[in-house]
Scaffold this active site. Structure first.
Site, PDB file in Angstrom:
ATOM      1  N   ASP A  11      57.702 150.278  71.164  1.00 13.94           N
ATOM      2  CA  ASP A  11      57.370 150.369  72.580  1.00 13.94           C
ATOM      3  C   ASP A  11      58.672 150.786  73.287  1.00 13.94           C
ATOM      4  O   ASP A  11      59.769 150.625  72.736  1.00 13.94           O
ATOM      5  CB  ASP A  11      56.896 148.993  73.073  1.00 13.94           C
ATOM      6  CG  ASP A  11      56.715 148.948  74.568  1.00 13.94           C
ATOM      7  OD1 ASP A  11      56.090 149.872  75.123  1.00 13.94           O
ATOM      8  OD2 ASP A  11      57.207 147.981  75.208  1.00 13.94           O
ATOM      9  N   LEU A  12      58.535 151.330  74.489  1.00 13.95           N
ATOM     10  CA  LEU A  12      59.742 151.781  75.201  1.00 13.95           C
ATOM     11  C   LEU A  12      60.221 150.763  76.244  1.00 13.95           C
ATOM     12  O   LEU A  12      61.311 150.184  76.110  1.00 13.95           O
ATOM     13  CB  LEU A  12      59.441 153.126  75.892  1.00 13.95           C
ATOM     14  CG  LEU A  12      60.549 153.670  76.796  1.00 13.95           C
ATOM     15  CD1 LEU A  12      61.775 154.060  75.991  1.00 13.95           C
ATOM     16  CD2 LEU A  12      60.041 154.862  77.607  1.00 13.95           C
ATOM     17  N   ASP A  13      59.389 150.569  77.287  1.00 14.85           N
ATOM     18  CA  ASP A  13      59.797 149.750  78.435  1.00 14.85           C
ATOM     19  C   ASP A  13      59.940 148.287  78.026  1.00 14.85           C
ATOM     20  O   ASP A  13      58.957 147.635  77.677  1.00 14.85           O
ATOM     21  CB  ASP A  13      58.750 149.848  79.555  1.00 14.85           C
ATOM     22  CG  ASP A  13      58.585 151.281  80.061  1.00 14.85           C
ATOM     23  OD1 ASP A  13      59.607 151.939  80.295  1.00 14.85           O
ATOM     24  OD2 ASP A  13      57.432 151.728  80.234  1.00 14.85           O
ATOM     25  N   THR A  19      63.617 149.162  81.328  1.00 12.63           N
ATOM     26  CA  THR A  19      62.778 149.739  82.383  1.00 12.63           C
ATOM     27  C   THR A  19      61.618 148.820  82.776  1.00 12.63           C
ATOM     28  O   THR A  19      61.017 149.028  83.832  1.00 12.63           O
ATOM     29  CB  THR A  19      62.241 151.116  81.949  1.00 12.63           C
ATOM     30  OG1 THR A  19      61.970 151.050  80.554  1.00 12.63           O
ATOM     31  CG2 THR A  19      63.234 152.221  82.240  1.00 12.63           C
ATOM     32  N   LYS A  47      52.670 144.190  82.191  1.00 11.70           N
ATOM     33  CA  LYS A  47      53.459 144.810  81.112  1.00 11.70           C
ATOM     34  C   LYS A  47      52.545 145.463  80.087  1.00 11.70           C
ATOM     35  O   LYS A  47      51.597 144.837  79.607  1.00 11.70           O
ATOM     36  CB  LYS A  47      54.345 143.761  80.421  1.00 11.70           C
ATOM     37  CG  LYS A  47      55.540 143.340  81.260  1.00 11.70           C
ATOM     38  CD  LYS A  47      56.445 142.417  80.452  1.00 11.70           C
ATOM     39  CE  LYS A  47      57.651 141.983  81.267  1.00 11.70           C
ATOM     40  NZ  LYS A  47      58.459 140.995  80.541  1.00 11.70           N
ATOM     41  N   SER A 118      54.269 154.414  73.677  1.00 13.25           N
ATOM     42  CA  SER A 118      54.461 153.925  75.046  1.00 13.25           C
ATOM     43  C   SER A 118      53.237 154.160  75.924  1.00 13.25           C
ATOM     44  O   SER A 118      52.549 155.174  75.791  1.00 13.25           O
ATOM     45  CB  SER A 118      55.668 154.629  75.675  1.00 13.25           C
ATOM     46  OG  SER A 118      55.798 154.250  77.024  1.00 13.25           O
ATOM     47  N   ALA A 119      53.011 153.231  76.852  1.00  9.46           N
ATOM     48  CA  ALA A 119      51.913 153.366  77.824  1.00  9.46           C
ATOM     49  C   ALA A 119      52.364 154.142  79.056  1.00  9.46           C
ATOM     50  O   ALA A 119      51.605 154.317  79.993  1.00  9.46           O
ATOM     51  CB  ALA A 119      51.446 151.979  78.241  1.00  9.46           C
ATOM     52  N   LYS A 149      46.824 150.317  75.861  1.00  3.78           N
ATOM     53  CA  LYS A 149      46.996 148.969  75.301  1.00  3.78           C
ATOM     54  C   LYS A 149      46.220 147.993  76.197  1.00  3.78           C
ATOM     55  O   LYS A 149      46.187 148.199  77.395  1.00  3.78           O
ATOM     56  CB  LYS A 149      48.485 148.604  75.286  1.00  3.78           C
ATOM     57  CG  LYS A 149      49.346 149.569  74.472  1.00  3.78           C
ATOM     58  CD  LYS A 149      50.832 149.299  74.705  1.00  3.78           C
ATOM     59  CE  LYS A 149      51.699 150.380  74.063  1.00  3.78           C
ATOM     60  NZ  LYS A 149      53.134 150.209  74.312  1.00  3.78           N
ATOM     61  N   GLU A 173      57.135 145.243  70.352  1.00  2.00           N
ATOM     62  CA  GLU A 173      56.549 145.142  71.692  1.00  2.00           C
ATOM     63  C   GLU A 173      57.106 143.976  72.504  1.00  2.00           C
ATOM     64  O   GLU A 173      57.384 142.915  71.949  1.00  2.00           O
ATOM     65  CB  GLU A 173      55.044 144.888  71.539  1.00  2.00           C
ATOM     66  CG  GLU A 173      54.199 146.120  71.572  1.00  2.00           C
ATOM     67  CD  GLU A 173      54.145 146.771  72.949  1.00  2.00           C
ATOM     68  OE1 GLU A 173      54.579 146.149  73.933  1.00  2.00           O
ATOM     69  OE2 GLU A 173      53.650 147.895  73.048  1.00  2.00           O
ATOM     70  N   ASP A 174      57.191 144.168  73.822  1.00  2.00           N
ATOM     71  CA  ASP A 174      57.578 143.048  74.694  1.00  2.00           C
ATOM     72  C   ASP A 174      56.396 142.559  75.539  1.00  2.00           C
ATOM     73  O   ASP A 174      56.552 141.609  76.303  1.00  2.00           O
ATOM     74  CB  ASP A 174      58.718 143.453  75.638  1.00  2.00           C
ATOM     75  CG  ASP A 174      58.240 144.434  76.690  1.00  2.00           C
ATOM     76  OD1 ASP A 174      57.476 145.356  76.326  1.00  2.00           O
ATOM     77  OD2 ASP A 174      58.598 144.265  77.873  1.00  2.00           O
TER      78      ASP A 174
HETATM   79  C1  BG6 Z   1      54.277 150.586  80.272  1.00  2.16           C
HETATM   80  C2  BG6 Z   1      54.899 149.509  81.117  1.00  2.16           C
HETATM   81  O1  BG6 Z   1      55.145 150.930  79.232  1.00  2.16           O
HETATM   82  O2  BG6 Z   1      54.007 151.761  81.042  1.00  2.16           O
HETATM   83  C3  BG6 Z   1      54.043 149.236  82.350  1.00  2.16           C
HETATM   84  O3  BG6 Z   1      55.020 148.328  80.346  1.00  2.16           O
HETATM   85  C4  BG6 Z   1      53.792 150.534  83.101  1.00  2.16           C
HETATM   86  O4  BG6 Z   1      54.706 148.296  83.167  1.00  2.16           O
HETATM   87  C5  BG6 Z   1      53.140 151.532  82.155  1.00  2.16           C
HETATM   88  O5  BG6 Z   1      52.957 150.300  84.226  1.00  2.16           O
HETATM   89  C6  BG6 Z   1      52.831 152.879  82.830  1.00  2.16           C
HETATM   90  O6  BG6 Z   1      54.026 153.515  83.154  1.00  2.16           O
HETATM   91  P1  BG6 Z   1      54.122 154.853  84.025  1.00  2.16           P
HETATM   92  O7  BG6 Z   1      55.573 155.274  83.869  1.00  2.16           O
HETATM   93  O8  BG6 Z   1      53.168 155.851  83.422  1.00  2.16           O
HETATM   94  O9  BG6 Z   1      53.766 154.498  85.415  1.00  2.16           O
HETATM   95 MG    MG Z   2      56.957 147.208  77.072  1.00  3.60          MG
END
Ligand code: BG6
Ligand code: MG
Length: 227
Positions: A11-13, A19, A47, A118-119, A149, A173-174
């Site tokens: 996962d990224l964020d 982030t 998240k 990543s989402a 997710k 994942e976090d």
């Molecule tokens: C996820 C984050 O990786 O991406 C969420 O954990 C975030 O908090 C989601 O809302 C969507 O991100 P973005 O950058 O497409 O608005």
């Molecule tokens: Mg995350």
């Protein structure tokens, strides 16, 4: 038989870089503009889930915001993203969380494939700002999947591209929704965070500095032996 994993899907964020905190601050700012207040406890459920889904959960906090037209929701989601883009302007390679570069290095040495799951639609920009795009064999972001997710599609899409059986993949994942997605994909889940949110992870660490390659492999193999 004890297998060795063949792919790590990150996962990224909140795993590779902090982030997750910027997403929280951006949502908090948007919520305040709407006269709603959110705290870190509430943020846990945001998240890992998509931008629009997160917005819906915030709008649910105030009944007068429930029936906004779709165009207005889109405008608010864009506004949140503007706040977010401002916050991530200064991200660079120093923003990579402790332990992550060592882990990527170790995967390379051991011939383990590396993917991003990543989402976030901003994922490719962030990975580029961090200067780590070259480490990834495949990047899955929000624009590439139909189901976000906790649906497993983000993780299975990466594994399918790499042509690696799900049971030989490890997902890091976090987010509670993210750990659920990894588990639903029948992969080994590594959680980064607190047990009160991530008790369903196969292996849990408190923060990324504890993401030690050998420890992860040890726990993965124990799970393979019992299953
Ligand atoms: C996820 C984050 O990786 O991406 C969420 O954990 C975030 O908090 C989601 O809302 C969507 O991100 P973005 O950058 O497409 O608005
Ligand atoms: Mg995350």
């Amino acid at each position: 038989m004890t297998r060795s994993p063949r792919a790590f899907i990150f996962d990224l964020d909140g795993v590779i870089t902090d982030t997750a905190e910027y997403h929280f601050l951006a949502w908090k700012k948007l919520a305040e503009e709407l006269g709603v207040s959110i705290d870190r406890q509430f943020n846990e459920q945001l998240k890992g889930i998509s931008r629009m889904e997160s917005l819906e959960r915030i709008l649910e906090l105030n009944s007068s915001l429930l029936n906004l037209p779709y165009e207005e929701k889109l405008r608010l989601a864009n506004q949140k993203n503007e706040h977010y883009l401002e916050l991530i302007q200064s991200i660079n390679s120093d923003s990579i969380l402790p332990g992550i570069e060592d882990l990527l290095q170790k995967c390379k040495q051991e011939n383990i494939k590396i993917a991003l799951g990543s989402a976030s639609k901003n994922a490719p920009i962030i990975v580029d700002k961090l200067g780590i795009t070259k480490h990834f064999d495949y990047v899955v972001d929000a624009s590439m999947v139909k189901n976000g997710k906790p649906h497993p599609e983000t993780f299975t899409t990466a594994a399918d591209f790499l042509n690696i059986p799900y049971s030989e993949c490890i997902g890091l994942e976090d987010a509670a929704a993210g750990v659920e997605a990894v588990n639903e994909a029948n992969m080994f889940s590594v959680g980064v965070g607190e047990v009160k949110h991530l008790s369903h992870a196969d292996f849990l660490v408190g923060d990324t500095s504890e993401l030690v390659f050998e420890e992860i492999i040890k726990h993965y193999k124990v799970k393979c032996e019992v299953s």
